[in-house]
Design an enzyme around this catalytic site. Structure first.
Site, PDB file in Angstrom:
ATOM      1  N   HIS A   1       0.850  -1.191   0.000  1.00  0.00           N
ATOM      2  CA  HIS A   1       0.000   0.000   0.000  1.00  0.00           C
ATOM      3  C   HIS A   1       0.887   1.243   0.000  1.00  0.00           C
ATOM      4  O   HIS A   1       1.313   1.729   1.047  1.00  0.00           O
ATOM      5  CB  HIS A   1      -0.925  -0.003   1.221  1.00  0.00           C
ATOM      6  CG  HIS A   1      -2.031   1.002   1.150  1.00  0.00           C
ATOM      7  ND1 HIS A   1      -3.362   0.651   1.205  1.00  0.00           N
ATOM      8  CD2 HIS A   1      -2.020   2.351   1.016  1.00  0.00           C
ATOM      9  CE1 HIS A   1      -4.114   1.746   1.125  1.00  0.00           C
ATOM     10  NE2 HIS A   1      -3.296   2.790   1.008  1.00  0.00           N
TER      11      HIS A   1
ATOM     12  N   HIS B   1       1.251   4.981  -2.396  1.00  0.00           N
ATOM     13  CA  HIS B   1       0.719   5.811  -3.473  1.00  0.00           C
ATOM     14  C   HIS B   1       1.848   6.520  -4.206  1.00  0.00           C
ATOM     15  O   HIS B   1       2.670   7.198  -3.586  1.00  0.00           O
ATOM     16  CB  HIS B   1      -0.243   6.855  -2.908  1.00  0.00           C
ATOM     17  CG  HIS B   1      -1.522   6.281  -2.386  1.00  0.00           C
ATOM     18  ND1 HIS B   1      -2.671   6.201  -3.144  1.00  0.00           N
ATOM     19  CD2 HIS B   1      -1.837   5.734  -1.174  1.00  0.00           C
ATOM     20  CE1 HIS B   1      -3.645   5.647  -2.427  1.00  0.00           C
ATOM     21  NE2 HIS B   1      -3.160   5.356  -1.227  1.00  0.00           N
TER      22      HIS B   1
ATOM     23  N   GLY C   1      -9.704   7.696  -2.066  1.00  0.00           N
ATOM     24  CA  GLY C   1     -10.347   8.985  -1.862  1.00  0.00           C
ATOM     25  C   GLY C   1     -11.151   8.976  -0.570  1.00  0.00           C
ATOM     26  O   GLY C   1     -11.200   7.979   0.148  1.00  0.00           O
TER      27      GLY C   1
ATOM     28  N   GLU D   1     -10.793   3.151   7.049  1.00  0.00           N
ATOM     29  CA  GLU D   1      -9.727   4.087   7.441  1.00  0.00           C
ATOM     30  C   GLU D   1     -10.354   5.220   8.250  1.00  0.00           C
ATOM     31  O   GLU D   1     -10.220   5.277   9.464  1.00  0.00           O
ATOM     32  CB  GLU D   1      -9.015   4.620   6.209  1.00  0.00           C
ATOM     33  CG  GLU D   1      -7.895   5.609   6.525  1.00  0.00           C
ATOM     34  CD  GLU D   1      -7.243   6.200   5.282  1.00  0.00           C
ATOM     35  OE1 GLU D   1      -6.217   6.861   5.434  1.00  0.00           O
ATOM     36  OE2 GLU D   1      -7.780   6.009   4.157  1.00  0.00           O
TER      37      GLU D   1
END
Length: 382
Positions: free
Chosen positions: A27, A29, A189, A219
């Site tokens: 994970h 980005h 998002g 989250e």
């Protein structure tokens, strides 16, 4: 004659050992891991004049401080600047290559790095050109890392933005480039107000194509987000999933009771892509010592450790492990447990995952344990 000594209790690994240990990252980005110096250089080249600082140290500090707000929505605002300078092929290739080099230098041997192609179209690139540029950058980064003795393999996860309406298009794109650098799909998002069920057509398509996907869930939002990601959408993994702790009760005497959703997640071995530093920034946890990762590890959930956004969190895989070693007294055995969990959960074929575990990860940790035993003066002589 045989002389033996009692094996000493495992001790916490040093910072150097943590850095050299083979690590697996699921994970991360791409637009959250740029080097501050690269953001500045790309901004100058492209005429982007909205950066809040004009030197690398100050810019890096701004990203960390802006992200350290306790709000996921404010945290996500920082990406406007990184995405702004990632709109050309050359910029995407450079950022992707540097990402791989930086991960490899930190001891990462396998990584799945995610990005949203739809966020890189402002200068006229097509979705396909974005994917091909990032793939080329990843391969270049692997070559650069190998040239200095760092072995790493990187796959891409194509992300759709949950507030937008292009998820089926991005899912189809991920399927088209499957086996050509792309290993799966994701949605990301703000969770609140944008449930994963808005994108059911994309998930149904991916399931029909037998393709892999993970979903940011649990989250900033709670158990309903996790339940929907699993039961309605069929996610293979949970991005973060930290709020699964809301379905676990710890009594005063230490007795732990799992609710039905938590039991399902554990029993089905659904991987949790935990990102402790990021969770502290967005308010999902108050400290490393109180982060649910400690309890979830004890309960043997399929927990993995991740960076999320290395620029915004000022972090790395080594730092994430260092924080948990300090908070929970973890040893090399614990590090290997997290790492094998992650490799088992990767979106590449089973035989390739097994080869990474047996040929790279386990030998790497065995070598570090041997160093520790030698430094401890332990001997077995015949």
């Amino acid at each position: 004659m045989t002389e033996s000594h009692t094996v000493p209790a495992a001790r916490a690994p040093s910072a150097d050992q943590i850095m050299r240990a083979p690590k697996v990252l699921l994970h991360d980005h791409l637009d959250g891991g740029l080097r501050p110096s690269t953001v500045l250089e790309l901004a100058r080249e492209q005429g982007y004049d909205r950066l809040p600082a004009d030197d690398a140290a100050a810019l890096g500090a701004w990203f960390r401080e802006a992200a350290d707000s306790g709000s996921l929505e404010r945290y996500l605002e920082t990406f406007a600047h990184t995405c702004a300078v990632m709109q050309t092929r050359d910029a995407l290739v450079r950022v992707a290559a540097e990402c791989v080099v930086d991960l490899a230098a930190d001891g990462v041997v396998y990584a799945e790095v995610r990005y949203a192609p739809e966020q890189h179209l402002e200068a006229g690139l097509t979705l396909e050109q974005v994917v091909e540029a990032v793939n080329d950058g990843f391969r270049e980064g692997e070559r650069q890392a190998a040239a200095v003795g760092h072995r790493i393999r990187v796959g891409a996860l194509l992300t759709a933005m949950r507030h937008a309406a292009r998820s089926l298009e991005i899912a189809e794109l991920a399927n088209r480039y499957r086996g050509s650098g792309v290993v799966g799909f994701d949605i990301a998002g703000a969770e609140a107000g944008f449930p994963p069920t808005r994108h059911l057509d994309a998930f149904e398509y991916l399931k029909r194509e037998n393709n892999h996907f993970t979903i940011h869930a649990g989250e900033a939002f709670g158990l309903p987000s996790i339940w929907q990601a699993l039961q309605w959408c069929g996610a293979d993994r949970l991005g973060h999933g930290v709020r699964i702790i809301d379905d676990i009760t710890v009594a005063e005497d230490g007795t732990v009771t799992l609710g039905p959703l938590a039991a399902y997640v554990r029993d089905k071995r659904i991987p949790l892509e935990m990102c402790p530093t990021s969770n502290l920034q967005t308010g999902a946890a108050s400290s490393y010592a109180e982060h649910p990762v400690g309890l979830l590890r004890r309960l043997r959930f399929r927990v993995t450790l991740n960076t999320d956004n290395r620029l915004m969190s000022g972090t790395s895989m080594s730092r994430e492990f260092e924080e948990l070693v300090q908070a929970f007294g973890y040893s090399l055995d614990d590090m290997q447990w997290f790492t094998v969990n992650a490799m088992k959960s990767a979106f590449i074929p089973f035989d390739e995952r097994l080869a990474m575990i047996n040929d790279v990860i386990k030998p790497g940790y065995a070598a570090l344990r041997s160093e520790w035993l030698f430094a401890s003066g332990l001997r077995h002589r015949v």
